[in-house]
Design a protein around this motif. Structure first.
Motif, short mmCIF file in Angstrom:
data_model
loop_
_atom_site.label_atom_id
_atom_site.label_comp_id
_atom_site.label_asym_id
_atom_site.label_seq_id
_atom_site.Cartn_x
_atom_site.Cartn_y
_atom_site.Cartn_z
N ILE A 38 0.81 -1.21 0.00
CA ILE A 38 0.00 0.00 0.00
C ILE A 38 0.85 1.26 0.00
CG2 ILE A 38 -0.31 -0.09 2.51
CD1 ILE A 38 -3.06 1.22 2.09
N ASP A 39 1.95 1.27 0.73
CA ASP A 39 2.78 2.47 0.78
C ASP A 39 3.37 2.79 -0.59
OD1 ASP A 39 2.29 2.91 3.46
OD2 ASP A 39 4.07 1.83 4.14
N THR A 40 3.84 1.77 -1.29
CA THR A 40 4.39 1.99 -2.63
C THR A 40 3.34 2.58 -3.57
OG1 THR A 40 5.99 0.20 -2.40
CG2 THR A 40 5.43 0.86 -4.64
N LEU A 41 2.14 2.04 -3.52
CA LEU A 41 1.08 2.51 -4.41
C LEU A 41 0.68 3.95 -4.07
CD1 LEU A 41 -1.01 -0.78 -4.42
CD2 LEU A 41 0.21 0.19 -6.38
N VAL A 42 0.51 4.25 -2.80
CA VAL A 42 0.08 5.59 -2.41
C VAL A 42 1.18 6.61 -2.66
CG1 VAL A 42 -0.59 7.02 -0.45
CG2 VAL A 42 -1.62 4.75 -0.74
N GLU A 43 2.41 6.26 -2.33
CA GLU A 43 3.52 7.20 -2.52
C GLU A 43 3.73 7.53 -3.99
OE1 GLU A 43 6.78 5.34 -0.59
OE2 GLU A 43 5.94 5.63 1.44
N ASN A 44 3.40 6.60 -4.88
CA ASN A 44 3.53 6.83 -6.31
C ASN A 44 2.22 7.32 -6.94
OD1 ASN A 44 6.33 5.82 -7.47
ND2 ASN A 44 5.77 4.45 -5.79
N GLU A 45 1.24 7.64 -6.08
CA GLU A 45 -0.03 8.21 -6.53
C GLU A 45 -0.75 7.33 -7.54
OE1 GLU A 45 0.75 12.20 -7.86
OE2 GLU A 45 1.14 12.92 -5.82
N VAL A 46 -0.74 6.03 -7.27
CA VAL A 46 -1.46 5.07 -8.10
C VAL A 46 -2.78 4.74 -7.42
CG1 VAL A 46 -1.44 2.78 -9.16
CG2 VAL A 46 0.70 4.10 -8.96
#
Length: 447
Positions: A143-151
């Protein structure tokens, strides 16, 4: 899961009154495989676009981040054909702002490590604009990767309570939280009108020691006590054991009338069989993972008869209007399934429609197709009291005409709250002679 022929099917009425879909399922679920339903190129030719959350390249890319191999491959198998069918609907209608939509698969293997690798590929190599998935098993890992990359993420499969206060900006779901699912199990067990057997007063819990299972534990325990019941034991069990004889004996020593089993299908089969062999006289209550035909087909009817299970219920307005049956007919024809009511299929239909309409709204507003813009549009296309729509084609047409829309789904009205959650009814199932039958329905207001 490739097929060697193309199927021509027509949506009628509520599903998509305008379109005729030519179905061709994609590949077998390899990580990073790109498919373009509807006759598009099935290989990656431009490498995607740059920038966070997609935003470049000729096509609009949707990542499907789910297990396509391993013990939970059935999840990907239930979700992918629905995504492909709706992507074909979008592309057959001209795409979104003249751009075709393609699908990129990421196989999480139901493993945190594999899910991180698959997510990094979707985000940093494939440059997907949005993601369908993942499951509760791997959500915390990615989840952090997705949110941080605005996906933006619309998951039809993750009920985990870890999302209860983390969604609403980039993460949304079209499946109810385990917080509600746990309350539904507790309420149904306590009240005969929902389980058709008795008012259970004494409950044991046997819960697998992985996050996907632990998510249910506290909601069930606290709600059952709130509703006046007694928890005799709340036992964590190690997943994947060869035998659960000792755990079952410890459960039986607490003398429950019913035991809630939160575990995989494979472990649940071992546990219920051990209970049968040990002379357990109480009942069992299963979560969504086991409330399917796969579990019953691998179990002896003597072991499972009268067992209770939890599933998402059909949304009555969708059922009465015939939209639910239209979807079942369409997906069984498209995917070659024997029945359309597979777990997460209707949730996926709603997730893809919401995501597609959000992209259509971004295009109609003249904004760039970035992750941030798509995420901002997701709750706006499912917000009352705007014009109600029930499928992508009608909704996109209304959006193009300048009308604000309120998507009404198959699992519920899809009114996202501030945390990106929905509420939907639950169906309480009862096993009878190797089949699940409905014992009762729990509306959200009963919880």
């Amino acid at each position: 899961m490739a097929i060697d022929r193309r199927r021509l099917i027509k949506y009628t009425g509520g599903l998509a009154g305008l379109t005729a879909l030519t179905g061709c399922l994609g590949g077998d679920g390899g990580d990073g495989e790109t498919t373009a339903p509807g006759g598009g190129d099935d290989t990656d030719t431009d490498g995607g676009g740059g920038g966070a959350g997609g935003g470049g390249g000729d096509d609009i890319r949707i990542g499907v981040l789910l297990p396509f191999s391993g013990d939970y491959a059935w999840v990907g198998a239930n979700v992918l054909p629905v995504v492909e069918m709706l992507v074909e609907e979008i592309n057959d209608g001209g795409g979104i702002d003249g751009r075709q939509v393609s699908i990129v698969q990421g196989d999480t293997e139901a493993s945190p490590d594999a899910s991180v690798s698959a997510t990094n590929r979707l985000v940093n190599v494939e440059n997907v604009h949005a993601v369908i998935g993942p499951t509760s098993i791997t959500m915390s890992a990615v989840i952090d990767t997705l949110v941080e990359n605005e996906v933006p993420v619309v998951t039809p499969t993750a009920g985990t309570t870890s999302l209860d206060d983390r969604g609403g900006e980039y993460v949304f779901r079209t499946v109810s939280s385990d917080s509600l699912g746990g309350r539904a199990i507790a309420r149904a067990a306590r009240d005969q009108q929902y389980n058709s057997i008795q008012d259970y007063e004494r409950m044991a819990l046997m819960v697998g020691n992985e996050e996907v299972f632990q998510s249910f534990k506290e909601p069930i325990q606290s709600a059952f006590e709130e509703f006046g019941g007694t928890i005799t034991t709340a036992m964590d069990i190690r997943t994947g054991k060869a035998s659960y004889t000792s755990e079952v004996q410890s459960m039986m020593d607490s003398d429950p009338e019913i035991t809630v089993l939160v575990a995989s299908v494979e472990d649940s089969i071992k546990i219920t069989e051990a209970g049968f062999q040990a002379g357990y006289e109480g009942n069992w209550f299963a979560t969504q993972d086991q409330t399917n035909q796969d579990f019953l087909s691998q179990s002896d009817n003597r072991v499972t008869n009268d067992m209770l299970g939890l599933n998402a219920a059909t949304y009555q307005p969708a059922e009465e209007a015939g939209r639910l049956q239209e979807f079942f007919d369409a997906i069984t024809e498209y995917a070659g399934w024997d029945e359309g009511s597979r777990v997460f299929a209707t949730n996926t239909f709603d997730a893809m429609n919401v995501l597609g309409l959000a992209m259509a709204q971004v295009a109609a507003d003249g904004d760039d197709m970035t992750g941030a813009n798509i995420a901002s549009a997701i709750p706006t296309v499912a917000r009352p009291p705007e014009q109600e729509v029930t499928n992508y084609t009608d909704g996109a047409s209304a959006i193009a005409d300048g009308t604000d829309v309120d998507y009404q789904g198959l699992v519920g009205p899809i009114d996202f709250d501030d945390d990106g959650d929905i509420v939907a009814p639950f169906s309480i199932k009862r096993a009878q002679d190797g089949e699940w039958t409905e014992a009762g329905r729990l509306p959200p207001e009963a919880l």
